[in-house]
Scaffold this motif. Sequence first.
Motif, PDB file in Angstrom:
ATOM      1  N   ASN A 143       0.659  -1.299  -0.007  1.00 45.76           N
ATOM      2  CA  ASN A 143       0.254  -0.277  -0.024  1.00 45.76           C
ATOM      3  C   ASN A 143       0.686   1.223  -0.433  1.00 45.76           C
ATOM      4  N   ILE A 144       0.381   2.761  -0.247  1.00 44.33           N
ATOM      5  CA  ILE A 144       1.180   3.668  -0.498  1.00 44.33           C
ATOM      6  C   ILE A 144       2.087   4.063   0.704  1.00 44.33           C
ATOM      7  N   GLY A 145       2.574   4.192   1.115  1.00 48.71           N
ATOM      8  CA  GLY A 145       3.669   4.841   1.876  1.00 48.71           C
ATOM      9  C   GLY A 145       4.049   4.040   3.110  1.00 48.71           C
ATOM     10  N   GLU A 146       3.882   2.485   2.869  1.00 48.52           N
ATOM     11  CA  GLU A 146       3.824   1.380   2.929  1.00 48.52           C
ATOM     12  C   GLU A 146       5.814   0.335   3.093  1.00 48.52           C
ATOM     13  N   GLN A 147       7.070  -0.057   3.672  1.00 47.37           N
ATOM     14  CA  GLN A 147       7.887  -0.774   2.885  1.00 47.37           C
ATOM     15  C   GLN A 147       8.298  -1.992   3.916  1.00 47.37           C
ATOM     16  N   LEU A 148       8.780  -2.874   3.658  1.00 48.39           N
ATOM     17  CA  LEU A 148       9.520  -3.968   4.420  1.00 48.39           C
ATOM     18  C   LEU A 148      11.078  -3.734   5.113  1.00 48.39           C
ATOM     19  N   GLN A 149      10.198  -4.327   5.704  1.00 48.88           N
ATOM     20  CA  GLN A 149      11.600  -4.181   7.190  1.00 48.88           C
ATOM     21  C   GLN A 149      12.590  -5.295   7.287  1.00 48.88           C
ATOM     22  N   ILE A 150      13.623  -5.663   6.989  1.00 49.11           N
ATOM     23  CA  ILE A 150      13.887  -7.288   7.466  1.00 49.11           C
ATOM     24  C   ILE A 150      15.627  -7.315   8.169  1.00 49.11           C
ATOM     25  N   ALA A 184      18.198  -2.984  10.265  1.00 50.83           N
ATOM     26  CA  ALA A 184      16.916  -3.827   9.734  1.00 50.83           C
ATOM     27  C   ALA A 184      17.366  -3.452   8.204  1.00 50.83           C
ATOM     28  N   TYR A 185      16.882  -4.006   7.957  1.00 48.18           N
ATOM     29  CA  TYR A 185      16.985  -4.062   5.644  1.00 48.18           C
ATOM     30  C   TYR A 185      15.516  -2.703   6.211  1.00 48.18           C
ATOM     31  N   VAL A 186      15.597  -1.938   5.427  1.00 39.46           N
ATOM     32  CA  VAL A 186      14.248  -1.546   4.596  1.00 39.46           C
ATOM     33  C   VAL A 186      14.381  -1.114   3.126  1.00 39.46           C
ATOM     34  N   THR A 187      13.322  -1.810   2.745  1.00 43.16           N
ATOM     35  CA  THR A 187      13.307  -1.667   1.121  1.00 43.16           C
ATOM     36  C   THR A 187      12.497   0.528   0.937  1.00 43.16           C
ATOM     37  N   ALA A 188      13.432   0.721  -0.044  1.00 43.07           N
ATOM     38  CA  ALA A 188      12.890   1.993  -0.314  1.00 43.07           C
ATOM     39  C   ALA A 188      11.518   2.932  -1.006  1.00 43.07           C
ATOM     40  N   ASP A 189      10.844   1.418  -2.051  1.00 38.00           N
ATOM     41  CA  ASP A 189       9.499   1.629  -2.329  1.00 38.00           C
ATOM     42  C   ASP A 189       8.687   0.779  -1.668  1.00 38.00           C
ATOM     43  N   GLU A 190       7.741   1.130  -2.668  1.00 38.15           N
ATOM     44  CA  GLU A 190       6.678   0.394  -2.016  1.00 38.15           C
ATOM     45  C   GLU A 190       6.412  -0.742  -2.633  1.00 38.15           C
ATOM     46  N   VAL A 191       7.043  -0.416  -4.125  1.00 39.51           N
ATOM     47  CA  VAL A 191       6.768  -1.880  -5.064  1.00 39.51           C
ATOM     48  C   VAL A 191       8.340  -1.959  -6.134  1.00 39.51           C
ATOM     49  N   GLU A 192       8.734  -3.092  -4.858  1.00 35.33           N
ATOM     50  CA  GLU A 192      10.137  -3.486  -4.744  1.00 35.33           C
ATOM     51  C   GLU A 192      11.197  -4.669  -5.677  1.00 35.33           C
ATOM     52  N   SER A 211      26.415 -26.376  12.807  1.00 33.97           N
ATOM     53  CA  SER A 211      25.357 -25.551  12.518  1.00 33.97           C
ATOM     54  C   SER A 211      24.910 -24.330  14.050  1.00 33.97           C
ATOM     55  N   ASP A 212      23.991 -23.370  13.206  1.00 31.15           N
ATOM     56  CA  ASP A 212      23.680 -22.315  14.043  1.00 31.15           C
ATOM     57  C   ASP A 212      22.120 -22.418  13.535  1.00 31.15           C
ATOM     58  N   THR A 213      21.356 -21.699  14.155  1.00 31.93           N
ATOM     59  CA  THR A 213      20.237 -20.992  13.212  1.00 31.93           C
ATOM     60  C   THR A 213      20.430 -19.704  13.455  1.00 31.93           C
ATOM     61  N   VAL A 214      20.078 -19.201  11.891  1.00 31.64           N
ATOM     62  CA  VAL A 214      19.368 -17.855  12.247  1.00 31.64           C
ATOM     63  C   VAL A 214      18.444 -17.499  12.081  1.00 31.64           C
ATOM     64  N   THR A 215      17.775 -16.369  12.926  1.00 28.26           N
ATOM     65  CA  THR A 215      16.300 -15.815  12.167  1.00 28.26           C
ATOM     66  C   THR A 215      15.567 -14.932  11.774  1.00 28.26           C
ATOM     67  N   PHE A 216      14.922 -14.691  10.765  1.00 31.33           N
ATOM     68  CA  PHE A 216      14.886 -13.602   9.604  1.00 31.33           C
ATOM     69  C   PHE A 216      13.831 -13.022  10.443  1.00 31.33           C
ATOM     70  N   THR A 217      13.399 -11.457  10.641  1.00 35.03           N
ATOM     71  CA  THR A 217      12.023 -11.087  10.743  1.00 35.03           C
ATOM     72  C   THR A 217      11.550 -10.096  10.121  1.00 35.03           C
ATOM     73  N   VAL A 218      10.393 -10.488   9.126  1.00 41.87           N
ATOM     74  CA  VAL A 218       9.593  -9.756   8.228  1.00 41.87           C
ATOM     75  C   VAL A 218       8.382  -8.587   8.570  1.00 41.87           C
ATOM     76  N   GLN A 219       9.029  -7.006   8.763  1.00 44.24           N
ATOM     77  CA  GLN A 219       7.445  -6.706   8.497  1.00 44.24           C
ATOM     78  C   GLN A 219       7.094  -5.850   7.475  1.00 44.24           C
ATOM     79  N   VAL A 220       6.324  -5.440   7.790  1.00 41.51           N
ATOM     80  CA  VAL A 220       5.553  -3.935   6.511  1.00 41.51           C
ATOM     81  C   VAL A 220       5.487  -3.233   7.597  1.00 41.51           C
ATOM     82  N   VAL A 221       5.937  -1.809   7.165  1.00 45.07           N
ATOM     83  CA  VAL A 221       6.314  -1.041   8.528  1.00 45.07           C
ATOM     84  C   VAL A 221       6.096   0.251   7.398  1.00 45.07           C
TER      85      VAL A 221
END
Length: 158
Positions: free
Chosen positions: A82-89, A118-126, A148-158
């Motif tokens: 949606n307009i004004g939203e980005q992904l945060q990873i 945290a990585y944040v996308t620049a645009d809504e469509v990317e 071995s070890d486990t790394v957890t990714f978290t993805v949010q819409v901000v």
Amino acid sequence: MKKVLSVALALVMLFAVCVPAFASQTITQPGDTAVEVMTLTTDVNGDPAANFTVTIPATVSIPWYGTTGGDSITWSYTSQLNIGEQLQISLNKTSGEFYSDGENVLAYTLSGDAADAAYVTADEVESASRSTAVTVTGWEDVPVGSYSDTVTFTVQVV
């Protein structure tokens, strides 16, 4: 016969005129009635159009003593939000230890995209591919084995 064919052809032409009459969008000339325009919208939950996909590998293999040029976790994303939203990873840690049997451990650090901050996308469509560097230390201090070890990714819409 010609009259029957003429009447049949006239009916077919009338039915052809009916198709544009039932179109969902009406375009009129200036000074006529208002134009009806269809608008696509989404609600706060993203229904029906807003979406994203983040692809993260289930496992990453690192050869003993690492790969020439460095090792990394390569991940990608595609978003249409949606307009004004980005992904945060983001990652749940910037360093850790690979374990083999509880006694032997290899230390590692993560750097780059999603690790330093945290990585944040620049645009809504990317759409892009990113990588997080993995640096392992202490290869010569432990026996060769499978760690071995486990790394957890978290993805949010901000």
